[in-house]
Write a protein that holds these residues in place. Sequence first.
Motif, PDB file in Angstrom:
ATOM      1  N   ALA A 167       2.955  -7.885  -4.710  1.00  0.00           N
ATOM      2  CA  ALA A 167       4.277  -8.443  -4.391  1.00  0.00           C
ATOM      3  C   ALA A 167       4.698  -8.127  -2.955  1.00  0.00           C
ATOM      4  N   MET A 168       3.967  -7.209  -2.298  1.00  0.00           N
ATOM      5  CA  MET A 168       4.315  -6.861  -0.908  1.00  0.00           C
ATOM      6  C   MET A 168       3.604  -7.820   0.039  1.00  0.00           C
ATOM      7  N   ASN A 169       4.206  -8.050   1.197  1.00  0.00           N
ATOM      8  CA  ASN A 169       3.505  -8.937   2.132  1.00  0.00           C
ATOM      9  C   ASN A 169       3.035  -8.195   3.379  1.00  0.00           C
ATOM     10  N   ILE A 170       2.569  -6.971   3.157  1.00  0.00           N
ATOM     11  CA  ILE A 170       1.960  -6.209   4.248  1.00  0.00           C
ATOM     12  C   ILE A 170       0.558  -5.794   3.813  1.00  0.00           C
ATOM     13  N   PRO A 171      -0.361  -5.685   4.775  1.00  0.00           N
ATOM     14  CA  PRO A 171      -1.716  -5.307   4.385  1.00  0.00           C
ATOM     15  C   PRO A 171      -1.773  -3.835   3.966  1.00  0.00           C
ATOM     16  N   CYS A 172      -2.562  -3.548   2.970  1.00  0.00           N
ATOM     17  CA  CYS A 172      -2.710  -2.151   2.573  1.00  0.00           C
ATOM     18  C   CYS A 172      -4.132  -1.860   2.112  1.00  0.00           C
ATOM     19  N   LYS A 173      -4.470  -0.576   2.209  1.00  0.00           N
ATOM     20  CA  LYS A 173      -5.705  -0.101   1.594  1.00  0.00           C
ATOM     21  C   LYS A 173      -5.269   0.709   0.383  1.00  0.00           C
ATOM     22  N   VAL A 174      -6.156   0.861  -0.572  1.00  0.00           N
ATOM     23  CA  VAL A 174      -5.762   1.627  -1.754  1.00  0.00           C
ATOM     24  C   VAL A 174      -6.722   2.778  -2.015  1.00  0.00           C
ATOM     25  N   ASP A 175      -6.185   3.804  -2.603  1.00  0.00           N
ATOM     26  CA  ASP A 175      -6.985   4.938  -3.046  1.00  0.00           C
ATOM     27  C   ASP A 175      -6.259   5.548  -4.240  1.00  0.00           C
ATOM     28  N   PHE A 176      -6.933   6.469  -4.903  1.00  0.00           N
ATOM     29  CA  PHE A 176      -6.347   7.069  -6.103  1.00  0.00           C
ATOM     30  C   PHE A 176      -6.589   8.571  -6.155  1.00  0.00           C
ATOM     31  N   VAL A 177      -5.665   9.259  -6.770  1.00  0.00           N
ATOM     32  CA  VAL A 177      -5.884  10.656  -7.140  1.00  0.00           C
ATOM     33  C   VAL A 177      -5.650  10.751  -8.636  1.00  0.00           C
ATOM     34  N   ARG A 178      -6.198  11.789  -9.186  1.00  0.00           N
ATOM     35  CA  ARG A 178      -5.897  12.049 -10.587  1.00  0.00           C
ATOM     36  C   ARG A 178      -5.480  13.500 -10.691  1.00  0.00           C
ATOM     37  N   VAL A 179      -4.382  13.725 -11.367  1.00  0.00           N
ATOM     38  CA  VAL A 179      -3.929  15.091 -11.561  1.00  0.00           C
ATOM     39  C   VAL A 179      -3.775  15.352 -13.048  1.00  0.00           C
ATOM     40  N   ALA A 180      -4.057  16.567 -13.419  1.00  0.00           N
ATOM     41  CA  ALA A 180      -3.842  16.947 -14.809  1.00  0.00           C
ATOM     42  C   ALA A 180      -2.798  18.039 -14.799  1.00  0.00           C
ATOM     43  N   SER A 181      -1.816  17.890 -15.659  1.00  0.00           N
ATOM     44  CA  SER A 181      -0.870  18.986 -15.795  1.00  0.00           C
ATOM     45  C   SER A 181      -1.040  19.455 -17.229  1.00  0.00           C
TER      46      SER A 181
END
Length: 179
Positions: free
Chosen positions: A54-68
């Motif tokens: 829905a955004m109209n700007i370029p982006c790169k993506v990455d992920f983290v995973r956290v466990a609590s």
Amino acid sequence: MEKMRRKILFPRDVIERRVQEIAAQLSADYAGREIIVIGILKGAFIFMADLIRAMNIPCKVDFVRVASYGAGSESSGKVVLTKDIETSIKDKDILVVEDIIDTGLTLTYLVNWLRERNPKSLKVCAFLDKRKRRKVHFEADYACFTIDDGFVVGYGLDFNEQARFLPEVYIMEQTEVKE
Ligand code: IMP
Ligand code: MG
């Protein structure tokens, strides 16, 4: 006997409209820049997918995973990173996307940890914010909806790994069932 029942809290059209609004705000705030959007697995994946489209700007993506670590629906306060990002964030504009802020412990830990890598800027966008439940002070830069106490599922959010796929957001209610 107690049984869990779920009641609709945010229908699809309401979610869609609000995500568009936040996306428009982000597009204006980050106009002319390229951002790296970091999603917190697993809960944020659906919100993040809708948001970046829905955004109209370029982006790169990455992920983290956290466990609590903790039992049931309570977070224990002990946050551990179980999946790291794979992109360098030094001198980059970073937007962290989270499904829900509850005690604030997860994001406090994660934001401190990401800041140590010297990004140019770092902001947090949460789909939901349970403001009254904070154990530590934490303010999101963007939030779609503020909710009161209560456990919610759907749109990526789970209860024991169930209900993530639901397109709406539901609130879980305990009901007394007579036998
Ligand atoms: P915090 O560290 O207490 O802010 O916890 C945030 C994490 O707890 C979120 O990323 C969710 O995984 C989980 N969580 C907190 N409240 C809910 C809820 O109502 N439904 C589903 N997950 C929740
Ligand atoms: Mg989560």
